[in-house]
Motif scaffolding. Structure first.
Motif, short mmCIF file in Angstrom:
data_model
loop_
_atom_site.label_atom_id
_atom_site.label_comp_id
_atom_site.label_asym_id
_atom_site.label_seq_id
_atom_site.Cartn_x
_atom_site.Cartn_y
_atom_site.Cartn_z
N TRP A 38 6.01 4.73 36.26
CA TRP A 38 4.79 4.65 35.45
C TRP A 38 3.93 5.90 35.65
O TRP A 38 3.40 6.47 34.69
CB TRP A 38 3.95 3.42 35.84
CG TRP A 38 4.44 2.12 35.26
CD1 TRP A 38 4.94 1.06 35.94
CD2 TRP A 38 4.46 1.75 33.87
NE1 TRP A 38 5.27 0.05 35.07
CE2 TRP A 38 4.99 0.45 33.79
CE3 TRP A 38 4.08 2.39 32.68
CZ2 TRP A 38 5.16 -0.24 32.59
CZ3 TRP A 38 4.25 1.72 31.48
CH2 TRP A 38 4.78 0.42 31.44
N LEU A 39 3.78 6.30 36.91
CA LEU A 39 2.94 7.48 37.20
C LEU A 39 3.51 8.71 36.51
O LEU A 39 2.77 9.53 35.97
CB LEU A 39 2.84 7.70 38.72
CG LEU A 39 2.09 6.62 39.50
CD1 LEU A 39 2.25 6.82 41.00
CD2 LEU A 39 0.60 6.60 39.10
N ALA A 40 4.84 8.82 36.52
CA ALA A 40 5.48 9.99 35.91
C ALA A 40 5.36 9.97 34.39
O ALA A 40 5.61 10.97 33.73
CB ALA A 40 6.96 10.04 36.31
N ARG A 41 4.98 8.81 33.84
CA ARG A 41 4.76 8.76 32.40
C ARG A 41 3.30 9.01 32.04
O ARG A 41 2.92 8.99 30.88
CB ARG A 41 5.21 7.40 31.84
CG ARG A 41 6.70 7.39 31.53
CD ARG A 41 7.11 6.08 30.89
NE ARG A 41 7.58 5.15 31.90
CZ ARG A 41 7.79 3.86 31.67
NH1 ARG A 41 7.52 3.34 30.50
NH2 ARG A 41 8.25 3.09 32.64
N ARG A 44 -2.95 6.00 33.31
CA ARG A 44 -4.21 6.32 34.00
C ARG A 44 -4.73 5.17 34.83
O ARG A 44 -5.68 5.32 35.58
CB ARG A 44 -5.30 6.62 32.97
CG ARG A 44 -5.07 7.85 32.14
CD ARG A 44 -6.06 7.79 30.98
NE ARG A 44 -5.79 8.79 29.99
CZ ARG A 44 -6.34 9.99 29.97
NH1 ARG A 44 -7.18 10.34 30.90
NH2 ARG A 44 -6.04 10.83 29.01
N SER A 45 -4.13 3.97 34.64
CA SER A 45 -4.69 2.79 35.32
C SER A 45 -3.54 1.87 35.75
O SER A 45 -2.50 1.79 35.09
CB SER A 45 -5.62 2.08 34.33
OG SER A 45 -5.58 0.69 34.53
N PHE A 46 -3.78 1.18 36.86
CA PHE A 46 -2.75 0.24 37.33
C PHE A 46 -2.56 -0.89 36.32
O PHE A 46 -1.49 -1.48 36.24
CB PHE A 46 -3.13 -0.31 38.72
CG PHE A 46 -3.01 0.74 39.80
CD1 PHE A 46 -1.76 1.14 40.26
CD2 PHE A 46 -4.14 1.35 40.31
CE1 PHE A 46 -1.64 2.12 41.23
CE2 PHE A 46 -4.03 2.34 41.29
CZ PHE A 46 -2.78 2.72 41.74
N PRO A 67 -5.54 9.95 40.01
CA PRO A 67 -6.37 11.03 39.46
C PRO A 67 -5.80 11.46 38.10
O PRO A 67 -4.61 11.70 37.98
CB PRO A 67 -6.23 12.16 40.48
CG PRO A 67 -5.63 11.53 41.69
CD PRO A 67 -4.84 10.36 41.22
N SER A 68 -6.65 11.52 37.10
CA SER A 68 -6.19 11.88 35.76
C SER A 68 -7.11 12.91 35.14
O SER A 68 -8.31 12.91 35.40
CB SER A 68 -6.16 10.65 34.85
OG SER A 68 -5.35 9.65 35.41
#
Ligand code: SAH
Length: 347
Positions: A38-41, A44-46, A67-68
């Motif tokens: 998910w982070l690699a996509r 911005r939010s859990f 961080p975004s």
């Protein structure tokens, strides 16, 4: 986690670190894989991690932050379709990123610091000095958000934006590992170029890691007398020590070095300079990338005339040095080499 404690930057964690931390929270191994992907996509939010149970999303949000970057401005070159972004960082600072479209794929040019302390006399990025280093997650987000906002698949990365990557060594290496991760953006090291103004210590440290990326060295002069006039870094690491480090780098990694040479009228563009460069580089397998200086209004230096560039190029190739002249992209939106700066939206 106690109230008020700073949350940790989950997006700077390498897959194995994330896995260790989530396993320590008692989670099964596949959860870390889900979160990393998910982070690699670029989420911005859990809450956007829809295949995680709500309770897990909440406990992650208590411990970690994602961080975004926020897009402040997007400019598109009418000349060649180059796109320049200005991003706001989580602490309100800002940096620029450039997307260049080539026939062989899209290349993103990222910044590695907010500002720069190297002080090169021809470059806009160093005006105002260095504010801070970028975190690995922030560099990663430059790549991810550029892909999303420009709807472009990213195949190449160049660390040639604002900042000196080897002056932010650990975060840059962490970023390289993140973006190279097969479970993440999966960009091959051979599709990544890192440019340095010549921080010898950093070149040696990088050689030790033996990454298969392309190292570019911003040489801009073949001798100390000329180089000292335009690059303060030459006081710390002179031309000879830089050549020696480049030789060690090549011996260690087997990767040829590419030298950048911005042609500045009557400063570094004479036949004498071309001759000295040939003497130094002939037979080393090095490649020279000539670029006409891009105009930076505060700097007062002028680009060499076209025919000077052609003569210089000819002297080099006649002398047995491989040389190309770099195309200038995005100059109508100040997106060309040396024109990036922090926070220009405030001006
Ligand atoms: N700090 C690193 C990364 C910046 S890369 C480095 O110095 O290599 C940006 C490249 O653009 C460098 O080669 C830099 O020397 C070059 N550059 C800076 N100002 C320029 C200008 N006005 N015209 C052309 N190239 C420039």
């Amino acid at each position: 986690m106690p109230n008020g404690a700073e949350k940790r930057d989950i997006k700077s964690l390498l897959p194995e670190e994330l896995s260790a931390e989530l396993t320590a929270m008692g989670l099964p191994a596949f959860r870390a894989k889900q979160v990393f992907s998910w982070l690699a996509r670029g989420v911005r939010s859990f809450d956007d991690m829809t295949n995680l149970p709500k309770s897990l999303r909440e406990s992650l949000a208590e411990r970690y932050e994602i961080p975004s970057l926020r897009m402040l401005r997007k400019q598109i070159s009418a000349l060649d379709g180059t796109v320049k972004f200005l991003w706001e960082l989580p602490d309100g600072e800002s940096v620029e990123t450039v997307l260049m479209r080539y026939k062989h794929g899209n290349s993103v040019c990222i910044s590695s610091q907010v500002g720069c302390r190297m002080g090169c006399a021809f470059c806009a990025s160093t005006i105002g000095g260095k504010i801070r280093d970028l975190r690995a997650s922030e560099m990663l987000d430059e790549v991810l958000r550029t892909g999303i906002e420009a709807e472009a698949e990213i195949s190449n990365i160049v660390l040639m934006g604002i900042g000196e990557p080897l002056d932010n060594f650990d975060n840059v290496v962490r970023f390289l590992r993140l973006v190279n991760s097969p479970e993440g953006a999966n960009i091959g090291m051979r599709h990544i170029s890192l440019s340095t103004c010549g921080v010898v210590e950093g070149i040696d440290k990088l050689a030790e890691l033996n990454l298969q990326l392309t190292l570019s060295v911003s040489l801009h002069a073949p001798d100390d007398e000329t180089r000292l006039k335009i690059m303060p870094v030459d006081r710390a690491y002179n031309v000879q020590s830089l050549y020696d480090a480049c030789r060690r780098y090549f011996e260690k990694t087997g990767r040829r070095i590419s030298f950048e040479y911005a042609m500045i009228r009557d400063v570094n563009d004479t036949p004498r300079h071309a001759g000295l460069l040939v003497k130094r580089l002939r037979g080393t397998g090095a490649h020279v990338n000539l670029i006409r200086l891009n105009y930076v209004s505060e700097r007062g230096l002028q680009p060499s005339p076209e025919e000077r560039v052609r003569e210089f190029e000819k002297t080099l190739s006649d002398g047995g040095v491989t040389v190309t002249v770099r195309r200038r992209l995005g100059s109508d939106i100040d997106a060309a080499c040396g024109q990036l700066r922090r926070g220009s939206y405030r001006e």
